[in-house]
Design an enzyme around this catalytic site. Structure first.
Site, PDB file in Angstrom:
ATOM      1  N   SER A  62     101.785  41.758  -5.441  1.00 20.97           N
ATOM      2  CA  SER A  62     101.965  42.962  -6.002  1.00 20.97           C
ATOM      3  C   SER A  62     101.501  44.052  -4.773  1.00 20.97           C
ATOM      4  CB  SER A  62     101.076  43.265  -7.306  1.00 20.97           C
ATOM      5  OG  SER A  62     101.694  44.621  -7.735  1.00 20.97           O
TER       6      SER A  62
ATOM      7  N   LYS B  74     105.731  45.622  -7.543  1.00 19.38           N
ATOM      8  CA  LYS B  74     104.450  46.356  -7.376  1.00 19.38           C
ATOM      9  C   LYS B  74     104.088  47.179  -8.452  1.00 19.38           C
ATOM     10  CE  LYS B  74     103.713  50.664  -4.491  1.00 19.38           C
ATOM     11  NZ  LYS B  74     102.281  50.381  -4.341  1.00 19.38           N
ATOM     12  N   GLY B  75     102.884  47.608  -8.715  1.00 23.55           N
ATOM     13  CA  GLY B  75     102.491  48.160  -9.901  1.00 23.55           C
ATOM     14  C   GLY B  75     103.256  49.324 -10.412  1.00 23.55           C
TER      15      GLY B  75
ATOM     16  N   ILE C 242      97.321  52.983  -0.637  1.00 25.11           N
ATOM     17  CA  ILE C 242      98.666  53.643  -1.077  1.00 25.11           C
ATOM     18  C   ILE C 242      98.300  54.673  -2.206  1.00 25.11           C
ATOM     19  CG2 ILE C 242     101.172  53.311  -1.735  1.00 25.11           C
ATOM     20  CD1 ILE C 242     100.195  51.912   1.000  1.00 25.11           C
TER      21      ILE C 242
ATOM     22  N   LEU D  85      98.790  53.540  -5.403  1.00 22.15           N
ATOM     23  CA  LEU D  85      99.771  52.869  -6.384  1.00 22.15           C
ATOM     24  C   LEU D  85     100.902  53.990  -6.863  1.00 22.15           C
ATOM     25  CD1 LEU D  85      97.276  51.662  -9.036  1.00 22.15           C
ATOM     26  CD2 LEU D  85      98.796  50.289  -7.450  1.00 22.15           C
TER      27      LEU D  85
ATOM     28  N   CYS E 126      92.425  48.111  -8.889  1.00 19.63           N
ATOM     29  CA  CYS E 126      92.807  48.966  -7.323  1.00 19.63           C
ATOM     30  C   CYS E 126      91.688  49.648  -7.088  1.00 19.63           C
ATOM     31  CB  CYS E 126      93.922  49.622  -7.988  1.00 19.63           C
ATOM     32  SG  CYS E 126      94.632  50.689  -6.370  1.00 19.63           S
TER      33      CYS E 126
ATOM     34  N   GLY F 125      94.706  36.236  -1.599  1.00 25.55           N
ATOM     35  CA  GLY F 125      94.027  36.826  -0.776  1.00 25.55           C
ATOM     36  C   GLY F 125      94.178  36.354   0.625  1.00 25.55           C
TER      37      GLY F 125
ATOM     38  N   THR G 261      99.829  40.463   2.361  1.00 28.99           N
ATOM     39  CA  THR G 261      99.786  41.037   3.599  1.00 28.99           C
ATOM     40  C   THR G 261     100.997  40.216   4.823  1.00 28.99           C
ATOM     41  OG1 THR G 261      97.799  41.857   3.397  1.00 28.99           O
ATOM     42  CG2 THR G 261      98.310  41.866   5.505  1.00 28.99           C
TER      43      THR G 261
END
Lengths: 301, 258
Positions: free
Chosen positions: A20, A44-45, A70, A72, A128, A242, A265
């Site tokens: 996400s 994305k959230g 960012i 969110l 987050c 991760g 990433t």
């Protein structure tokens, strides 16, 4: 050869998902990677109302990883349901919708509406590190984690609920047990590790938010360790993430006990990496005469 | 836009710390418009994020990329030799829109100068009168000869060692250069000053912004800039520099919040 896995009753054609916040809702990545090849897209959230996010700079590279703050930013649930989710409905892949909020009501309002949507699974971000009110405060206290899980489950209808946990705690298994007690259907881990970078020439913080979440290959050993610990602490299925950048990395997480994995990433370095990881996992199974991917899930005790 | 491998044709140092690299990347070169950029990726796996680099020229399947060595990534690119490959994504961003005005003032500051070369050539080819204002720190200039092919060139230097002593805005004001239509790229303080001068004089400033980026394709929301109105994509007052930009009409931007 079988690559199908099951997450709380939802069958994925393979265990490869997107993490996400790194993949939008897939719209921008669809020209680089065939979304039909993926086990699912984790969006994305999204929050009930649009969020503006943090000031810039929001991202910064670090050795073997990156920091992001960012905050969110997202267009809100109305736009998400009109634009983003219908986009994903065109593909033969699972839709896992990540939900964020500042308060219990914001989470439950969003989840209530998403319970009627085409989402296959809801992933609840209680971890987050970049949003001050809400978010992380729910994910670092076992009691609050259990309560938010209960509240979300109450309004989620038939949708499986995965709680996304923070690594920024003393003992992640405590939080994992708390969300299990709260009725979670699964757990996603890990969110980013809180970090900081100083710009020595400007003598100030490199990120406008001062701190940010560390992701990328640098955090992978921490993530594998936490997946392993949580896999042995709860009975729930896990989505592990991760620092996964290749098929070998993904297989480590599966062997540590994750049923599915998310690639984050690495999408920034190669926008086609997720489909490459799917092929890489298939090659590993073939080369090692493994008939069913489920044989290796949690095989390292 | 494509994610591909380019082949390095040549790498030269054209001023202290300024690299001029020619890359064969036909798919990207064919599509590239002035004001668009590419993302270059390090070979080193510990340096993950793409480096946004402006397109200085695009011709015959080749991209000319002129950049400053500012850190690990750009230093790695500067070490490339002819025949080496380089991972590249592009062209990225919107680029400059078609311009109606017959007179255009093109402004570049520092490492914002290179992308204005491709734009200047295109404007000249469209028969427009191009006035070019370039701001440098000192007399260690670059690309000036190339710009002279496309219009009258005015130079400003911070230390006064060449041309007008001061900023590009000082030079424009001092020489009475038109700001009816301005296209600019450079450091943020220069762009803010130029935009406010242009707007105050009733002109249009099309400015190209830079920001730290992660994905380069509009998904991560790392490289936003603040806008005066709600943006059509984000539904908040933020636009993505990599996608809605990097070129914006300054009237869209909210400098009070960035």
């Amino acid at each position: 050869m079988n690559t199908e896995v099951k997450l709380a009753g939802v069958t994925l054609k393979n265990p490869v998902l997107t993490a996400s916040g790194t993949f939008g809702s897939g719209i921008e990545f669809a020209r680089f990677t065939d979304l039909n090849k993926l086990g699912g897209v984790v969006t994305k959230g999204v929050s009930v109302t649009p969020w503006e996010g943090n000031p810039t700079p929001r991202v910064m590279e670090t050795t073997g990883g990156m920091l992001n703050a960012i905050g969110l930013q997202n267009p809100g649930l109305d736009v998400f349901l009109e634009r983003d989710l219908p986009f994903l409905e065109q593909f033969n892949t699972r839709k896992i919708v990540n939900v964020c909020g500042h308060t219990t009501e914001e989470y439950t309002d969003a989840v209530k509406r998403l319970s009627e949507s085409s989402a296959d699974i809801l992933e609840i971000n209680i971890s987050c590190p970049n949003v001050k009110a809400g978010g992380i405060t729910f994910g670092t206290d076992p009691k609050m984690a259990e309560e938010i899980t209960k509240a979300v489950k109450n309004v989620a209808g038939k949708k499986p609920v995965f709680m996304k946990l923070s690594p920024n705690v003393t003992d992640i298994t405590e939080i994992a047990k708390a969300v299990e007690a709260g009725g979670a259907d699964g757990i996603s881990l890990i969110n980013t590790l809180m970090g900081m970078k100083i710009d020595i020439r400007r003598r100030t913080f490199a990120l406008a938010n001062r701190t940010g979440g560390l992701s990328g290959p640098a955090i992978k050993p921490v993530a594998v360790r936490m997946v392993y610990q949580v896999a042995h602490a709860v009975k729930l299925p896990l989505i592990g993430m991760g620092g996964i950048a290749c098929a070998d990395d993904a297989i480590e997480f599966l062997m540590a006990g994750a049923t599915a994995i998310s690639v984050g990433t690495a999408n920034f370095r190669n926008p086609g990496v997720t489909a490459e990881i799917v092929s890489g996992i298939e090659a590993f199974l073939r080369d090692n005469n493994i008939a069913d991917i489920n044989e290796i899930i949690g095989c390292v005790k | 836009m494509e994610y591909t491998k380019g082949t390095v044709v040549s790498v030269q140092t054209i001023a202290p710390g300024i690299i001029d690299m020619l890359v064969n990347a036909p798919g990207i070169a064919k599509e590239a418009r002035p004001g668009q950029f590419v993302c270059l990726y390090c070979d080193d796996n510990a340096h993950l994020l793409p480096r946004p680099i402006s397109i200085c020229e695009s011709m015959n399947g080749h991209l000319r990329l002129v950049f400053r060595i500012v850190g690990f990534g750009t230093a790695e690119f500067a070490e490339k030799k002819s025949g080496d490959t380089i991972k590249i994504l592009g062209p990225v961003g919107n680029g400059y829109p078609d311009i109606d005005s017959e007179d255009v003032t093109v402004v570049g500051g520092g490492i914002g100068i290179p992308p204005m070369l491709y734009l200047s050539r295109k404007l000249k080819e469209q028969g427009k009168k191009v006035t070019i204002v370039l701001g440098f720190r000192d007399k260690g200039t670059f690309l000036v000869d190339a710009f002279e092919n496309y219009g009258k060139v005015v130079i400003a230097t911070d230390d006064g060692s060449l041309g007008v002593h001061g900023t590009v805005v000082d030079a424009i004001r001092e020489l009475g250069i038109s700001v009816h239509t301005v296209c600019a790229c450079g450091p943020m303080p220069m762009l803010k000053g130029l935009a406010s001068y242009t707007e105050a004089n009733g002109g249009t400033a099309l400015i190209s912004l830079e920001e730290r980026m992660a994905c380069g394709i509009g998904a991560c929301l790392g490289c936003i800039t603040k806008t005066r109105e709600v943006d059509g994509h984000s539904h908040v007052k933020n636009a993505r520099i990599c996608t809605e930009g990097p070129v914006f009409d300054s009237k869209v931007l909210d400098f009070t919040r960035s």
